[in-house]
Design a protein around this motif. Sequence first.
Motif, PDB file in Angstrom:
ATOM      1  N   ASN D 109      31.794  30.202  34.787  1.00  0.00           N
ATOM      2  CA  ASN D 109      32.686  30.472  33.670  1.00  0.00           C
ATOM      3  C   ASN D 109      34.040  29.984  34.159  1.00  0.00           C
ATOM      4  N   ALA D 110      34.385  28.753  33.760  1.00  0.00           N
ATOM      5  CA  ALA D 110      35.489  28.007  34.381  1.00  0.00           C
ATOM      6  C   ALA D 110      36.825  28.731  34.265  1.00  0.00           C
ATOM      7  N   PRO D 111      37.780  28.408  35.169  1.00  0.00           N
ATOM      8  CA  PRO D 111      39.093  29.078  35.138  1.00  0.00           C
ATOM      9  C   PRO D 111      39.720  29.045  33.749  1.00  0.00           C
ATOM     10  N   HIS D 112      40.077  30.218  33.249  1.00  0.00           N
ATOM     11  CA  HIS D 112      40.651  30.330  31.906  1.00  0.00           C
ATOM     12  C   HIS D 112      41.581  31.537  31.847  1.00  0.00           C
ATOM     13  N   ILE D 113      42.313  31.606  30.749  1.00  0.00           N
ATOM     14  CA  ILE D 113      43.257  32.697  30.512  1.00  0.00           C
ATOM     15  C   ILE D 113      42.933  33.328  29.167  1.00  0.00           C
ATOM     16  N   HIS D 114      42.981  34.662  29.108  1.00  0.00           N
ATOM     17  CA  HIS D 114      42.989  35.349  27.821  1.00  0.00           C
ATOM     18  C   HIS D 114      44.433  35.756  27.547  1.00  0.00           C
ATOM     19  N   PRO D 115      45.129  35.032  26.681  1.00  0.00           N
ATOM     20  CA  PRO D 115      46.555  35.342  26.498  1.00  0.00           C
ATOM     21  C   PRO D 115      46.817  36.714  25.891  1.00  0.00           C
ATOM     22  N   ARG D 116      45.793  37.322  25.268  1.00  0.00           N
ATOM     23  CA  ARG D 116      46.045  38.559  24.531  1.00  0.00           C
ATOM     24  C   ARG D 116      45.195  39.738  24.975  1.00  0.00           C
ATOM     25  N   ALA D 117      44.610  39.700  26.200  1.00  0.00           N
ATOM     26  CA  ALA D 117      43.767  40.834  26.588  1.00  0.00           C
ATOM     27  C   ALA D 117      43.527  40.905  28.090  1.00  0.00           C
ATOM     28  N   THR D 118      43.398  42.144  28.571  1.00  0.00           N
ATOM     29  CA  THR D 118      42.860  42.417  29.898  1.00  0.00           C
ATOM     30  C   THR D 118      41.348  42.478  29.774  1.00  0.00           C
ATOM     31  N   GLU D 119      40.635  41.977  30.799  1.00  0.00           N
ATOM     32  CA  GLU D 119      39.175  41.971  30.768  1.00  0.00           C
ATOM     33  C   GLU D 119      38.637  42.886  31.867  1.00  0.00           C
ATOM     34  N   VAL D 120      37.656  43.725  31.498  1.00  0.00           N
ATOM     35  CA  VAL D 120      36.939  44.553  32.472  1.00  0.00           C
ATOM     36  C   VAL D 120      35.496  44.077  32.480  1.00  0.00           C
ATOM     37  N   LEU D 121      35.064  43.471  33.603  1.00  0.00           N
ATOM     38  CA  LEU D 121      33.738  42.863  33.696  1.00  0.00           C
ATOM     39  C   LEU D 121      32.787  43.743  34.501  1.00  0.00           C
ATOM     40  N   THR D 122      31.597  43.975  33.953  1.00  0.00           N
ATOM     41  CA  THR D 122      30.563  44.749  34.634  1.00  0.00           C
ATOM     42  C   THR D 122      29.367  43.842  34.897  1.00  0.00           C
ATOM     43  N   VAL D 123      28.961  43.747  36.165  1.00  0.00           N
ATOM     44  CA  VAL D 123      27.815  42.905  36.515  1.00  0.00           C
ATOM     45  C   VAL D 123      26.526  43.668  36.223  1.00  0.00           C
ATOM     46  N   ILE D 124      25.705  43.091  35.332  1.00  0.00           N
ATOM     47  CA  ILE D 124      24.431  43.736  34.949  1.00  0.00           C
ATOM     48  C   ILE D 124      23.293  43.227  35.830  1.00  0.00           C
ATOM     49  N   GLU D 125      23.341  41.922  36.138  1.00  0.00           N
ATOM     50  CA  GLU D 125      22.318  41.313  36.983  1.00  0.00           C
ATOM     51  C   GLU D 125      22.940  40.216  37.820  1.00  0.00           C
ATOM     52  N   GLY D 126      22.451  40.043  39.067  1.00  0.00           N
ATOM     53  CA  GLY D 126      22.818  38.892  39.877  1.00  0.00           C
ATOM     54  C   GLY D 126      24.043  39.107  40.744  1.00  0.00           C
ATOM     55  N   THR D 127      24.541  37.986  41.265  1.00  0.00           N
ATOM     56  CA  THR D 127      25.636  37.994  42.228  1.00  0.00           C
ATOM     57  C   THR D 127      26.652  36.931  41.826  1.00  0.00           C
ATOM     58  N   LEU D 128      27.903  37.330  41.689  1.00  0.00           N
ATOM     59  CA  LEU D 128      28.951  36.407  41.254  1.00  0.00           C
ATOM     60  C   LEU D 128      30.076  36.376  42.266  1.00  0.00           C
ATOM     61  N   PHE D 129      30.723  35.199  42.373  1.00  0.00           N
ATOM     62  CA  PHE D 129      32.015  35.134  43.034  1.00  0.00           C
ATOM     63  C   PHE D 129      33.046  35.039  41.915  1.00  0.00           C
ATOM     64  N   ALA D 130      33.960  36.028  41.858  1.00  0.00           N
ATOM     65  CA  ALA D 130      34.921  36.089  40.755  1.00  0.00           C
ATOM     66  C   ALA D 130      36.313  36.299  41.306  1.00  0.00           C
ATOM     67  N   GLY D 131      37.310  35.909  40.538  1.00  0.00           N
ATOM     68  CA  GLY D 131      38.678  36.121  40.992  1.00  0.00           C
ATOM     69  C   GLY D 131      39.702  35.743  39.947  1.00  0.00           C
ATOM     70  N   PHE D 132      40.946  36.073  40.239  1.00  0.00           N
ATOM     71  CA  PHE D 132      42.062  35.681  39.366  1.00  0.00           C
ATOM     72  C   PHE D 132      43.270  35.320  40.220  1.00  0.00           C
ATOM     73  N   VAL D 133      44.203  34.588  39.616  1.00  0.00           N
ATOM     74  CA  VAL D 133      45.419  34.129  40.296  1.00  0.00           C
ATOM     75  C   VAL D 133      46.620  34.723  39.581  1.00  0.00           C
ATOM     76  N   THR D 134      47.588  35.232  40.347  1.00  0.00           N
ATOM     77  CA  THR D 134      48.775  35.837  39.735  1.00  0.00           C
ATOM     78  C   THR D 134      49.716  34.754  39.213  1.00  0.00           C
ATOM     79  N   SER D 135      50.714  35.183  38.460  1.00  0.00           N
ATOM     80  CA  SER D 135      51.781  34.257  38.074  1.00  0.00           C
ATOM     81  C   SER D 135      52.655  34.010  39.303  1.00  0.00           C
ATOM     82  N   ASN D 136      53.707  33.188  39.123  1.00  0.00           N
ATOM     83  CA  ASN D 136      54.554  32.810  40.267  1.00  0.00           C
ATOM     84  C   ASN D 136      55.392  34.006  40.697  1.00  0.00           C
ATOM     85  N   ILE D 137      54.934  34.748  41.708  1.00  0.00           N
ATOM     86  CA  ILE D 137      55.682  35.908  42.181  1.00  0.00           C
ATOM     87  C   ILE D 137      56.698  35.434  43.212  1.00  0.00           C
ATOM     88  N   PRO D 138      58.000  35.789  43.034  1.00  0.00           N
ATOM     89  CA  PRO D 138      59.028  35.326  43.975  1.00  0.00           C
ATOM     90  C   PRO D 138      58.627  35.605  45.429  1.00  0.00           C
TER      91      PRO D 138
END
Lengths: 227, 227, 227, 227, 227, 227
Positions: D109-138
């Motif tokens: 599920n390629a890198p993307h942004i949801h401009p209008r929502a926080t996402e809570v993901l629950t793994v039902i089956e399998g193994t995923l590598f997942a992550g997110f990147v912050t905005s430019n923090i000083p």
Amino acid sequence: MSAHKILTFVGLLAIASYVAYATDPTQLQDFCVGVNHPHDAVFVNGLLCKNPMDVTPEDFLFQGIDEPRSTNNRMGSNVTLVNASLLPGLNALGISVARVDYAPYGGLNAPHIHPRATEVLTVIEGTLFAGFVTSNIPNMGNKFFGRILKKGDVFVFPQGMIHFQFNIAKTPAVAISHLSSQNPGVITIGAATFGSKPPISVDVLSKAFQLNPKVVNYLQSRFQMGP
Amino acid sequence: MSAHKILTFVGLLAIASYVAYATDPTQLQDFCVGVNHPHDAVFVNGLLCKNPMDVTPEDFLFQGIDEPRSTNNRMGSNVTLVNASLLPGLNALGISVARVDYAPYGGLNAPHIHPRATEVLTVIEGTLFAGFVTSNIPNMGNKFFGRILKKGDVFVFPQGMIHFQFNIAKTPAVAISHLSSQNPGVITIGAATFGSKPPISVDVLSKAFQLNPKVVNYLQSRFQMGP
Amino acid sequence: MSAHKILTFVGLLAIASYVAYATDPTQLQDFCVGVNHPHDAVFVNGLLCKNPMDVTPEDFLFQGIDEPRSTNNRMGSNVTLVNASLLPGLNALGISVARVDYAPYGGLNAPHIHPRATEVLTVIEGTLFAGFVTSNIPNMGNKFFGRILKKGDVFVFPQGMIHFQFNIAKTPAVAISHLSSQNPGVITIGAATFGSKPPISVDVLSKAFQLNPKVVNYLQSRFQMGP
Amino acid sequence: MSAHKILTFVGLLAIASYVAYATDPTQLQDFCVGVNHPHDAVFVNGLLCKNPMDVTPEDFLFQGIDEPRSTNNRMGSNVTLVNASLLPGLNALGISVARVDYAPYGGLNAPHIHPRATEVLTVIEGTLFAGFVTSNIPNMGNKFFGRILKKGDVFVFPQGMIHFQFNIAKTPAVAISHLSSQNPGVITIGAATFGSKPPISVDVLSKAFQLNPKVVNYLQSRFQMGP
Amino acid sequence: MSAHKILTFVGLLAIASYVAYATDPTQLQDFCVGVNHPHDAVFVNGLLCKNPMDVTPEDFLFQGIDEPRSTNNRMGSNVTLVNASLLPGLNALGISVARVDYAPYGGLNAPHIHPRATEVLTVIEGTLFAGFVTSNIPNMGNKFFGRILKKGDVFVFPQGMIHFQFNIAKTPAVAISHLSSQNPGVITIGAATFGSKPPISVDVLSKAFQLNPKVVNYLQSRFQMGP
Amino acid sequence: MSAHKILTFVGLLAIASYVAYATDPTQLQDFCVGVNHPHDAVFVNGLLCKNPMDVTPEDFLFQGIDEPRSTNNRMGSNVTLVNASLLPGLNALGISVARVDYAPYGGLNAPHIHPRATEVLTVIEGTLFAGFVTSNIPNMGNKFFGRILKKGDVFVFPQGMIHFQFNIAKTPAVAISHLSSQNPGVITIGAATFGSKPPISVDVLSKAFQLNPKVVNYLQSRFQMGP
């Protein structure tokens, strides 16, 4: 399809459109008086409202909140809610007002919830026993805050809490309440639980309330009759 | 007054400060992971949060929502609510998740209200009878929307409505729920009405529910025992 | 630095923290009673509030709104605003209530603006002339909506509009007002324009109001004296 | 203009009107089920909604979220978003749910942004590598929070952050996600940057990404083909 | 623990407390000027703010937005963001302002997203090519809206959209931007995708962008150097 | 009733519907460009907006904010407000921009209030004396914050406060202002108080401002003439 019907839909839409303002964090115009028919309406600042040229002071006025209402009913109380349909100028301003009459010796505004508003009640006449119950607070359960209120007392029922008022004196009582929503909503616990249409299945209610199914049947028969 | 106590207060304030974000219409920062002690905290974009340098992926992780919970209790159900205290990265993002286990043959998540959230329930295993009751709709009363749900069904319980789920099958059931608030709140109707501390006076409840005071006494005695 | 001062700051922070709730679109807890000192406080659902164990029904009560206030002042009116500092249980619930007394023959609640609230006024006793003025509506200018109000009348002053009430009868008048904010704010037009400290320069005011600088000087001298 | 077209516009308006509720801080009614044609609609509490008399439990139900979806596409993943158009009862309640299927060995599920929502993901089956990147923090730049997730793990992707999930196992993976908006929106970074119509000029992209214009041309040619 | 450290935490809390106001739908006070140390602070209407007695006009002033900034960097642009930390009087008012300088012949404000604000850009000097890309709109993909802007042009970049400005003239360019948040946040696409710390794994990026891993390695090496 | 009229109403509704977004805490779509006639409109994500296929970069553009406006009027100033009606792409994004021209030697933007927005003013040319007055702060009255502003200065006028700008130099002045609302609203104190239609009764104004009724009559005659 008749033009009249189309107009009706458009009218509904008009109402739908500006009522969508009612809980906006800030307004987009000074006021937006409700219209019954779109041919009364004009484009004011991007919103369909009654033509400001046609708006009169009466649009912001409701009369007779001082007039007693009959409490001749099963609960011995009567709630008169003044909202945007009775007071069009209230529209989109997110506040409403109510008068409550209580019969002597036990007039009861039965336990209920306003899912969308905090209530501030002012006793105008008489003596009430009033209170509310909190949600399930960890290690504390549901705490009840009850108190006898006299003329001139102001009491707060926080949004979403079960609350009631009960006339414990031999004289009628009157209160003026204000609610922090244009449409607070009312969930009367007894009626919603035992008087729903269709009824909630008896096995659910008897387990939830740990009551003999016969008692649940009795409760449902009473509440199915309505208030 | 001891430095420890001061720290505790400061700690509470820290929590208070950023939790105040939870329902902000928009965020002021990417995230704000909860801190237990202010000496773990730094000033990140005007908010007291865990130092982003110290934040780890684990702060956004909760494990074991797939593990069955015991339903060996009076209602035969068990709700595991994952909120910001269990999953610090959820803090200030206004959403929470829960797992519900239901015992076979009648496990019941008793009628309750979430005063601050809409619930979206997904059935993972088993068969449930679920439903909600509306508020008092003019000329319609309290309408009940109930339905049998099977694995793979998603059902919506709108904010502030009385709702429940009931296991009608001979196998355990499991659901994952998501709620549109960091702290939905729970008002269990039976416990809040008949189990409050102190109890609501019997005359109020017997009139409201049109029950013999003896039945009210019985109900109060049952619910005073807690769940 | 003394522990007392630290405590004071912490106390201020405590207040700051939960008041930050006052206009949240939804609450994060049932209620959050204000605390004067953090050592009265505990951590309730991520917010620093008075310990629910210590909260009493009195925290939700204000008494004596039925008692007349003196109107022996220059304007012949007296506003008693009941906000969260007088009624701690109101804290974070976004609504407040006020009593206004008006002297016979001209008691005036002078033209003012509530920048943060809509006002719903209910006349309890007497006869008032009340009204508000809209903002600059294109092709319409500033429209004035004025009306005589009698006992039992409810009138709406939309948020941010200049409005006033004036007692036109020979008897005292009393009104109960509710405002859609915990802290509505008051901008009295005359005092804010001509009585500010330091004063606005005379050349600005004389041009804005097209008045002889002498008249502006007179107005400033009057309003500098305060109400 | 035909009555049918007028109706269509009115229908659109109907939808427009109540969808305007979706992010209101508080609701004005219990629910507002979407209608396709205004002649199905009635005036319910100032909002155009499906007639509550006609609303059925099915309006609050979506079925089959447990059914696998095909991942036979370039990215090897498939997102099924259940929003108010698939589940009308969700309308105006500000939350949505999604199922994501991932192909074995690299379903992305390629890198993307949801401009209008926080996402809570629950793994039902399998193994995923997942992550997110912050905005430019000083003084910190863009921090990446990545982690391997297994069945039963819940992970949070804060609103507006670039995030992805990647199947690193030899078995298919399935996740259920919940999003804090009725319409989260999706900005897939690669497609939005290199696949826009019309394309962003090559000189802008080659400078922004410090790539040879030939590489930018190649990227644009790939993404112009669509997913 | 030292008094100084306690004070620091209290100071952080102070900031945390009032910044929590920044996106409140309505304010609770006229203004709340930021304080660096709580001993500068007082209790103003339930909020910790700089003592209004100590507030000066300078607290509402920022000077020098007309002064050119250096564009001698890799992208040939320079963004000066004036937010509540540079202009304390802006605190809690939910708006900020920025100046952008662009070098002649290709000064680029690279594609980026403001996750928390809409931007309104006014060209003060020079000629820019500017545009934004929509999210994935069904049946339409990602639409690009680009245009050449000259002195006196105002252009809108809706919240959460990828956007950029590019100087296409031989003279320097200057723009003043206003953003609908006290802290808009910036996600620069290239840096966030290829320059995160730690880096996103190459296999994810090479699949997402359909690039040879060598090219991804090159991109990461460039962006790891920072802007 | 003619189809044309129906269409007009529908058109108004269209506008009403999406403008209802303007102050939503979060958006439900990327943008929603205003439409004049519903037959230009399509159903985009549950909202009636201009068909994204028909949206052009020009919908997000306003030109000529650098062009001087005439200040040949009684106050010697001219405000050009760029809102959603002049710049349709601004619709529903909750921000607007204005240019203000001031005549040399006394051009005045007279004391006024924006009931729905904070203003951030940037001086582009010239020298202004500007300031605002607070609401009635207990024990402090109405504090005035005034300052001389030069080219490159940015000054903040918090929402709902009386404020003004006055050209004290012999050259024209120009400012660019941004306001945190799509429709800030303007209440010019002098015009709203003394120029309303119908006028506020003389006895109210003479008592409120402690002016001889003759002076009130004079003021009303001046302001009845309009600006």
